[in-house]
Write an enzyme that holds these catalytic residues in place. Structure first.
Site, PDB file in Angstrom:
ATOM      1  N   ASP A 119       0.865  -1.175   0.000  1.00  0.00           N
ATOM      2  CA  ASP A 119       0.000   0.000   0.000  1.00  0.00           C
ATOM      3  C   ASP A 119       0.904   1.229   0.000  1.00  0.00           C
ATOM      4  O   ASP A 119       1.447   1.591  -1.033  1.00  0.00           O
ATOM      5  CB  ASP A 119      -0.894  -0.085   1.245  1.00  0.00           C
ATOM      6  CG  ASP A 119      -2.051   0.879   1.246  1.00  0.00           C
ATOM      7  OD1 ASP A 119      -1.890   2.017   0.777  1.00  0.00           O
ATOM      8  OD2 ASP A 119      -3.122   0.511   1.743  1.00  0.00           O
TER       9      ASP A 119
ATOM     10  N   ARG B 264     -10.381 -13.564   6.688  1.00  0.00           N
ATOM     11  CA  ARG B 264      -9.206 -14.184   6.077  1.00  0.00           C
ATOM     12  C   ARG B 264      -9.561 -15.464   5.314  1.00  0.00           C
ATOM     13  O   ARG B 264      -8.894 -15.826   4.362  1.00  0.00           O
ATOM     14  CB  ARG B 264      -8.158 -14.540   7.138  1.00  0.00           C
ATOM     15  CG  ARG B 264      -7.485 -13.352   7.778  1.00  0.00           C
ATOM     16  CD  ARG B 264      -6.330 -13.836   8.672  1.00  0.00           C
ATOM     17  NE  ARG B 264      -5.873 -12.815   9.590  1.00  0.00           N
ATOM     18  CZ  ARG B 264      -5.026 -11.841   9.298  1.00  0.00           C
ATOM     19  NH1 ARG B 264      -4.556 -11.738   8.080  1.00  0.00           N
ATOM     20  NH2 ARG B 264      -4.655 -10.972  10.204  1.00  0.00           N
TER      21      ARG B 264
END
Length: 181
Positions: A104, A166
């Site tokens: 990111d 997840r």
């Protein structure tokens, strides 16, 4: 599998993930032919990607893990590198392949790469599942990247929000209403 109700939409399907991870693993395998790299998975987000990735490697590898984060329980980087679990193996003189779920701002990977080079790794190669290049604040680029994605909060295939999601077999976009409470 049906889309989770907290997902706005599915960004990357199981099949897209499976196909691209195999493709990238074969490229890395070829690039490291004749070598025995240390493949470092960054916990917890990369675990599913890491597992799928290493299954496609034919070269001999050693496996290790680090738990490194710049995120707490929120959706925005804290700006501090937090090493929760360090490597068990010495990297001095080794070719190291970092397997990360997402890049990111680049803070975590830039600092992690610098740390491993400081520890005298021979080389540090970054393999990332997702790349949000539009959010980059640090001068770091992955050597291998499965998917460029837009600036969305993504979950699934190992990625989480507050330790949830997840397990999803796809990459989905989390509804804003979930994390803007």
């Amino acid at each position: 599998m049906n889309m989770h109700p907290d997902c706005e939409r599915i960004m990357l399907s199981e099949e897209q993930l499976r196909s691209r991870v195999k493709e990238i693993a074969l490229q890395v395998d070829k690039a490291f032919e004749g070598k025995r790299p240390l493949v470092v998975g960054i916990l917890k987000g990369s675990i599913i990607f890491y597992s799928d990735f290493i299954r496609h490697l034919s070269m001999p590898v050693e496996l290790d893990f680090m738990a490194v984060s710049s995120y707490g329980s929120g959706a925005v980087s804290s700006g501090k590198l937090n090493i929760k679990k360090d490597l068990d193996k010495d990297v001095q003189g080794r070719d190291v392949i970092i397997v990360e779920d997402i890049i990111d701002s680049g803070f975590t990977l830039a600092n992690l790469k610098a740390l491993l080079l400081e520890r005298k790794a021979q080389s540090v190669t970054i393999v990332t599942l997702l790349d949000k290049e539009s959010r980059r604040e640090y001068d770091i680029e992955p050597d291998y990247n499965c998917f460029m994605i837009e600036n969305e909060f993504v979950i699934g295939y190992g990625l989480d929000y507050n330790e949830q999601y997840r397990h999803l077999p796809y990459i989905g976009i989390l509804k804003r209403s979930v994390y803007e409470k």
